[in-house]
Scaffold this motif. Structure first.
Motif, PDB file in Angstrom:
ATOM      1  N   SER A   2       8.597  57.274  99.016  1.00 24.59           N
ATOM      2  CA  SER A   2       9.709  57.305  98.061  1.00 24.59           C
ATOM      3  C   SER A   2      10.904  56.518  98.604  1.00 24.59           C
ATOM      4  O   SER A   2      11.463  55.651  97.915  1.00 24.59           O
ATOM      5  CB  SER A   2      10.098  58.759  97.766  1.00 24.59           C
ATOM      6  OG  SER A   2      11.105  58.795  96.798  1.00 24.59           O
ATOM      7  N   THR A  35      12.850  64.450  99.142  1.00 28.57           N
ATOM      8  CA  THR A  35      13.184  63.336 100.045  1.00 28.57           C
ATOM      9  C   THR A  35      14.678  63.357 100.378  1.00 28.57           C
ATOM     10  O   THR A  35      15.076  63.052 101.504  1.00 28.57           O
ATOM     11  CB  THR A  35      12.768  61.980  99.414  1.00 28.57           C
ATOM     12  OG1 THR A  35      11.388  62.066  99.033  1.00 28.57           O
ATOM     13  CG2 THR A  35      12.942  60.825 100.395  1.00 28.57           C
ATOM     14  N   LYS A  36      15.489  63.746  99.388  1.00 25.12           N
ATOM     15  CA  LYS A  36      16.934  63.840  99.676  1.00 25.12           C
ATOM     16  C   LYS A  36      17.190  64.888 100.769  1.00 25.12           C
ATOM     17  O   LYS A  36      17.986  64.665 101.686  1.00 25.12           O
ATOM     18  CB  LYS A  36      17.702  64.227  98.405  1.00 25.12           C
ATOM     19  CG  LYS A  36      17.813  63.092  97.392  1.00 25.12           C
ATOM     20  CD  LYS A  36      18.613  63.549  96.185  1.00 25.12           C
ATOM     21  CE  LYS A  36      18.703  62.463  95.130  1.00 25.12           C
ATOM     22  NZ  LYS A  36      19.403  62.908  93.912  1.00 25.12           N
ATOM     23  N   ILE A  90      11.675  63.192  94.763  1.00 26.50           N
ATOM     24  CA  ILE A  90      13.004  62.655  95.116  1.00 26.50           C
ATOM     25  C   ILE A  90      13.903  63.778  95.652  1.00 26.50           C
ATOM     26  O   ILE A  90      14.603  63.589  96.661  1.00 26.50           O
ATOM     27  CB  ILE A  90      13.626  61.928  93.906  1.00 26.50           C
ATOM     28  CG1 ILE A  90      12.799  60.653  93.645  1.00 26.50           C
ATOM     29  CG2 ILE A  90      15.096  61.573  94.161  1.00 26.50           C
ATOM     30  CD1 ILE A  90      13.252  59.795  92.504  1.00 26.50           C
ATOM     31  N   TYR A  98      20.261  56.186  97.517  1.00 21.77           N
ATOM     32  CA  TYR A  98      19.131  57.102  97.276  1.00 21.77           C
ATOM     33  C   TYR A  98      19.654  58.529  97.059  1.00 21.77           C
ATOM     34  O   TYR A  98      19.229  59.229  96.134  1.00 21.77           O
ATOM     35  CB  TYR A  98      18.143  57.084  98.457  1.00 21.77           C
ATOM     36  CG  TYR A  98      16.869  57.834  98.148  1.00 21.77           C
ATOM     37  CD1 TYR A  98      15.719  57.168  97.764  1.00 21.77           C
ATOM     38  CD2 TYR A  98      16.841  59.241  98.187  1.00 21.77           C
ATOM     39  CE1 TYR A  98      14.563  57.862  97.423  1.00 21.77           C
ATOM     40  CE2 TYR A  98      15.697  59.941  97.850  1.00 21.77           C
ATOM     41  CZ  TYR A  98      14.554  59.237  97.471  1.00 21.77           C
ATOM     42  OH  TYR A  98      13.419  59.939  97.129  1.00 21.77           O
ATOM     43  N   TYR A 144      11.914  52.649  97.343  1.00 20.91           N
ATOM     44  CA  TYR A 144      13.254  52.536  96.758  1.00 20.91           C
ATOM     45  C   TYR A 144      14.107  51.531  97.546  1.00 20.91           C
ATOM     46  O   TYR A 144      14.976  50.865  96.977  1.00 20.91           O
ATOM     47  CB  TYR A 144      13.947  53.907  96.740  1.00 20.91           C
ATOM     48  CG  TYR A 144      15.329  53.823  96.143  1.00 20.91           C
ATOM     49  CD1 TYR A 144      15.507  53.767  94.765  1.00 20.91           C
ATOM     50  CD2 TYR A 144      16.466  53.743  96.953  1.00 20.91           C
ATOM     51  CE1 TYR A 144      16.776  53.636  94.205  1.00 20.91           C
ATOM     52  CE2 TYR A 144      17.733  53.618  96.406  1.00 20.91           C
ATOM     53  CZ  TYR A 144      17.872  53.576  95.031  1.00 20.91           C
ATOM     54  OH  TYR A 144      19.122  53.435  94.482  1.00 20.91           O
ATOM     55  N   GLU A 172      11.100  54.802  91.613  1.00 26.22           N
ATOM     56  CA  GLU A 172      11.643  54.192  92.831  1.00 26.22           C
ATOM     57  C   GLU A 172      11.468  52.675  92.799  1.00 26.22           C
ATOM     58  O   GLU A 172      12.368  51.928  93.173  1.00 26.22           O
ATOM     59  CB  GLU A 172      10.953  54.747  94.094  1.00 26.22           C
ATOM     60  CG  GLU A 172      11.314  56.176  94.459  1.00 26.22           C
ATOM     61  CD  GLU A 172      10.459  57.200  93.730  1.00 26.22           C
ATOM     62  OE1 GLU A 172       9.952  56.898  92.618  1.00 26.22           O
ATOM     63  OE2 GLU A 172      10.303  58.315  94.253  1.00 26.22           O
TER      64      GLU A 172
END
Ligand code: FMN
Length: 307
Positions: A201, A30-31, A27, A17, A205, A253
């Motif tokens: 997300s 979320t990282k 994304i 991810y 994923y 995702e």
């Protein structure tokens, strides 16, 4: 598989991810969220409560938040294991993953959906959870944890998948003592900063099987008597073409989910129980968009009301 292997799998999910070649706002955020949680576990929590001992336990109820946190927890457990064997004088093949199962506590106070119960059973074996389940309808939540601690006298800290946007979540900290009217232990809350879209997300994923209720329009699951699918996800006749203005924000995702050989639109969900189908049919609440179509945190609990 064993717990070490599924932890390595979760590590591969998060690593994959983090290297995703997509810079959508969801994304990207979320990282950032993953890195913060990872740092909490590896720098603050695991050095204080050894995750390979029985000092730390995981509060699990089968919901999406605690499943996302479990994937992160196992991922960090694997990383912690790798770093511990790096400093060893023996070569890596001599090191066995030190845990066979993960101490987990499931406080089950009210009647839940059959689909959720069955999904918990699946995840119990998927992630090697050794689950302590509180007796149903007998006690309050603090009482249930008091019982748990009486059975698990070494537990000092419990990991909880609560977020700032949950009720009473706004003022919480990652590591804090329980309140004075609760039995004393440390609450470990490394998911606080996650938004609803961050959770979806990572989970979508991950390609891990999620509870089948979410596909039926649930966004937050409580007891059978107090939970319906989210009204904001209701399909209205004739509005199908523009999805009532709702959109799947997680197409990337889902199509590029971890381990998929070909991009597909399939989301792996647990089987939807026929007894739950009957309940929803009787309540006229069967025709909803999937839970992940909703990304507004303030509407997440709109289905948590009395029927
Ligand atoms: N609530 C409190 O008011 N004080 C506490 O000290 C406290 N400690 C908790 C410890 C654990 C391990 C868990 C799982 C919950 C605790 N809670 C405490 C309750 C949670 O903050 C939350 O209100 C509860 O889990 C209900 O969440 P839900 O509505 O999402 O199911």
């Amino acid at each position: 598989m064993n717990l070490g292997e599924v932890s390595a799998h979760c590590y591969n999910i998060t690593t994959s991810y983090l290297s995703a070649n997509n810079d959508s706002a969801i994304i990207e955020s979320t990282k950032v969220a993953i890195r913060i949680t990872r740092n909490h576990f590896l720098q603050e929590i695991f050095p204080r409560w050894n995750p390979f001992s029985d000092q730390i336990s995981f509060s699990y109820n089968g919901g999406k938040d605690c499943q996302a946190l479990l994937i992160l927890y196992l991922s960090c457990l694997w990383e912690f294991f790798l770093s511990s064997i790096q400093v060893s004088q023996y070569p890596p093949e001599y090191h066995l993953f030190p845990l066979k199962s993960l101490p987990t506590v499931y406080i089950n106070q009210a009647e839940t959906f059959r689909t959720l119960e069955e999904s918990i059973e699946t995840t119990r074996s998927r992630y090697f959870l050794s689950v302590y389940e509180s007796p149903r309808n007998q006690t309050s939540m603090p009482e249930a944890f008091k019982n748990y601690l009486e059975h698990n006298t070494h537990t000092q800290a419990i990991v909880i998948g609560i977020r700032y946007t949950d009720p009473f979540g706004a003022d919480l900290k990652c590591v804090q003592k329980t309140d004075s009217d609760w039995p004393e232990f440390m609450r470990i809350q490394p998911l606080l900063h996650w938004s609803l879209s961050n959770v979806w997300s990572l989970l979508l994923y991950s390609n891990e099987e999620i509870c089948g209720l979410y596909e039926k329009g649930f966004t937050s699951v409580g007891s059978v008597n107090s939970t319906i699918p989210n009204p904001y996800l209701k399909r209205s006749p004739g509005a199908d073409r523009d999805n009532n203005g709702l959109k799947n924000h997680f197409e990337w995702e889902i199509r590029n989910a971890y381990g998929k050989e070909e991009p597909t639109d399939e989301v792996r969900v647990s089987a939807f129980s026929s007894s739950d189908a009957k309940i929803l049919q009787e309540a006229g609440t069967l025709n909803y968009y999937p839970g992940w179509f909703l990304i507004d945190d303030s509407l997440e609990r709109a289905g948590r009301a009395r029927r």
